[in-house]
Scaffold this motif. Sequence first.
Motif, PDB file in Angstrom:
ATOM      1  N   THR A 137      29.025 -12.527  18.015  1.00  0.00           N
ATOM      2  CA  THR A 137      27.985 -13.360  17.411  1.00  0.00           C
ATOM      3  C   THR A 137      26.720 -12.530  17.226  1.00  0.00           C
ATOM      4  OG1 THR A 137      27.170 -14.151  19.565  1.00  0.00           O
ATOM      5  CG2 THR A 137      28.876 -15.465  18.457  1.00  0.00           C
ATOM      6  N   TRP A 138      25.925 -12.914  16.228  1.00  0.00           N
ATOM      7  CA  TRP A 138      24.648 -12.251  15.954  1.00  0.00           C
ATOM      8  C   TRP A 138      23.558 -13.306  15.859  1.00  0.00           C
ATOM      9  CZ3 TRP A 138      23.917  -6.996  15.767  1.00  0.00           C
ATOM     10  CH2 TRP A 138      25.077  -6.208  15.705  1.00  0.00           C
ATOM     11  N   ARG A 139      22.462 -13.072  16.541  1.00  0.00           N
ATOM     12  CA  ARG A 139      21.320 -13.988  16.482  1.00  0.00           C
ATOM     13  C   ARG A 139      20.250 -13.413  15.566  1.00  0.00           C
ATOM     14  NH1 ARG A 139      18.127 -15.017  20.901  1.00  0.00           N
ATOM     15  NH2 ARG A 139      18.839 -13.168  22.024  1.00  0.00           N
ATOM     16  N   LEU A 140      19.722 -14.251  14.682  1.00  0.00           N
ATOM     17  CA  LEU A 140      18.611 -13.858  13.830  1.00  0.00           C
ATOM     18  C   LEU A 140      17.324 -14.028  14.631  1.00  0.00           C
ATOM     19  CD1 LEU A 140      17.370 -13.058  11.109  1.00  0.00           C
ATOM     20  CD2 LEU A 140      17.483 -15.474  10.447  1.00  0.00           C
ATOM     21  N   LEU A 141      16.662 -12.921  14.945  1.00  0.00           N
ATOM     22  CA  LEU A 141      15.460 -12.960  15.773  1.00  0.00           C
ATOM     23  C   LEU A 141      14.184 -13.071  14.960  1.00  0.00           C
ATOM     24  CD1 LEU A 141      16.291 -10.140  18.361  1.00  0.00           C
ATOM     25  CD2 LEU A 141      16.773 -12.589  18.541  1.00  0.00           C
ATOM     26  N   PHE A 142      14.188 -12.468  13.771  1.00  0.00           N
ATOM     27  CA  PHE A 142      12.947 -12.433  12.990  1.00  0.00           C
ATOM     28  C   PHE A 142      13.263 -12.346  11.503  1.00  0.00           C
ATOM     29  CE2 PHE A 142       9.523 -10.153  10.821  1.00  0.00           C
ATOM     30  CZ  PHE A 142       8.397 -10.847  11.245  1.00  0.00           C
ATOM     31  N   THR A 143      12.563 -13.145  10.705  1.00  0.00           N
ATOM     32  CA  THR A 143      12.614 -13.061   9.247  1.00  0.00           C
ATOM     33  C   THR A 143      11.202 -12.817   8.757  1.00  0.00           C
ATOM     34  OG1 THR A 143      14.485 -14.598   9.114  1.00  0.00           O
ATOM     35  CG2 THR A 143      13.209 -14.250   7.103  1.00  0.00           C
ATOM     36  N   TRP A 184       9.609 -11.509  18.464  1.00  0.00           N
ATOM     37  CA  TRP A 184       8.918 -10.454  17.725  1.00  0.00           C
ATOM     38  C   TRP A 184       7.645 -11.006  17.108  1.00  0.00           C
ATOM     39  CZ3 TRP A 184      10.583  -5.339  17.240  1.00  0.00           C
ATOM     40  CH2 TRP A 184      11.843  -5.067  17.810  1.00  0.00           C
ATOM     41  N   ALA A 185       6.562 -10.243  17.196  1.00  0.00           N
ATOM     42  CA  ALA A 185       5.289 -10.674  16.632  1.00  0.00           C
ATOM     43  C   ALA A 185       4.544  -9.474  16.059  1.00  0.00           C
ATOM     44  CB  ALA A 185       4.432 -11.358  17.691  1.00  0.00           C
ATOM     45  N   ARG A 186       3.774  -9.742  15.022  1.00  0.00           N
ATOM     46  CA  ARG A 186       2.992  -8.671  14.404  1.00  0.00           C
ATOM     47  C   ARG A 186       1.759  -8.366  15.247  1.00  0.00           C
ATOM     48  NH1 ARG A 186       0.415  -8.619   8.224  1.00  0.00           N
ATOM     49  NH2 ARG A 186      -0.867  -6.732   8.528  1.00  0.00           N
ATOM     50  N   LEU A 187       1.500  -7.082  15.450  1.00  0.00           N
ATOM     51  CA  LEU A 187       0.276  -6.688  16.142  1.00  0.00           C
ATOM     52  C   LEU A 187      -0.922  -6.974  15.245  1.00  0.00           C
ATOM     53  CD1 LEU A 187       1.326  -3.242  17.686  1.00  0.00           C
ATOM     54  CD2 LEU A 187       1.451  -5.524  18.708  1.00  0.00           C
ATOM     55  N   ALA A 188      -2.011  -7.377  15.847  1.00  0.00           N
ATOM     56  CA  ALA A 188      -3.210  -7.704  15.075  1.00  0.00           C
ATOM     57  C   ALA A 188      -3.680  -6.483  14.284  1.00  0.00           C
ATOM     58  CB  ALA A 188      -4.319  -8.183  16.007  1.00  0.00           C
ATOM     59  N   PRO A 189      -3.939  -6.640  12.988  1.00  0.00           N
ATOM     60  CA  PRO A 189      -4.422  -5.500  12.192  1.00  0.00           C
ATOM     61  C   PRO A 189      -5.662  -4.854  12.788  1.00  0.00           C
ATOM     62  CG  PRO A 189      -3.796  -7.305  10.754  1.00  0.00           C
ATOM     63  CD  PRO A 189      -3.736  -7.839  12.159  1.00  0.00           C
TER      64      PRO A 189
END
Length: 205
Positions: A137-143, A184-189
């Motif tokens: 199985t594969w989990r989608l973590l981030f789109t 998963w999260a984007r680091l602040a610019p």
Amino acid sequence: AYRKQRTFKAARGTERAWLFGIARNAALDELRRRKRTAALTAEPADVESATPEDDADTALLIAVSPVDERVVWASGTQGTWLRTVDGGAHWQAGRVPGADSLQFRDVHAVDARTAYLLSIGNGAQSRIYKTADAGVTWRLLFTNPDPKAFLDCMDFWSPTQGIVVSDAVDGNVVVLATRDGDGWARLAPSSLPSAPDGEGHGGRR
């Protein structure tokens, strides 16, 4: 930086941003060198397919990530992944469900059962998947929600801590990070230097 000192132009930005651009490009080049397409070949009888209906042997392999001399994961076009646990004598091949149109440019192998896949493309085509059961199985973590972003590559310094780097967007460096391997999260610019002039083009065509 010493060899490229003549390329620095103060009008285009600070020395800090210029040096960051050189370091970033060098890091990306090294990541791509490490995970360049490997010559992975096997006779049809040696490939055990996790999804027999899929012709995984028609896919172009793009990335490879070894755990040790016996365990290796690979990835490529058409949502394809491969795995060997006996040093390449036999390969298990499959496709991530619902991802047959995606190109997995990068793969990071943790062990024989755990691996991450990174697909590329503008907007939602850029995704991160994870398996913890040897590809069953594969989990989608981030789109990727930003239509201008284009995820390029990833790397980890532990089984659960890593980053993904994108092309720059609107003058900002785009970096995603995880501390647990799942979120998963984007680091602040504001926490990163501005992208050098001309770095990234707001998504590729």
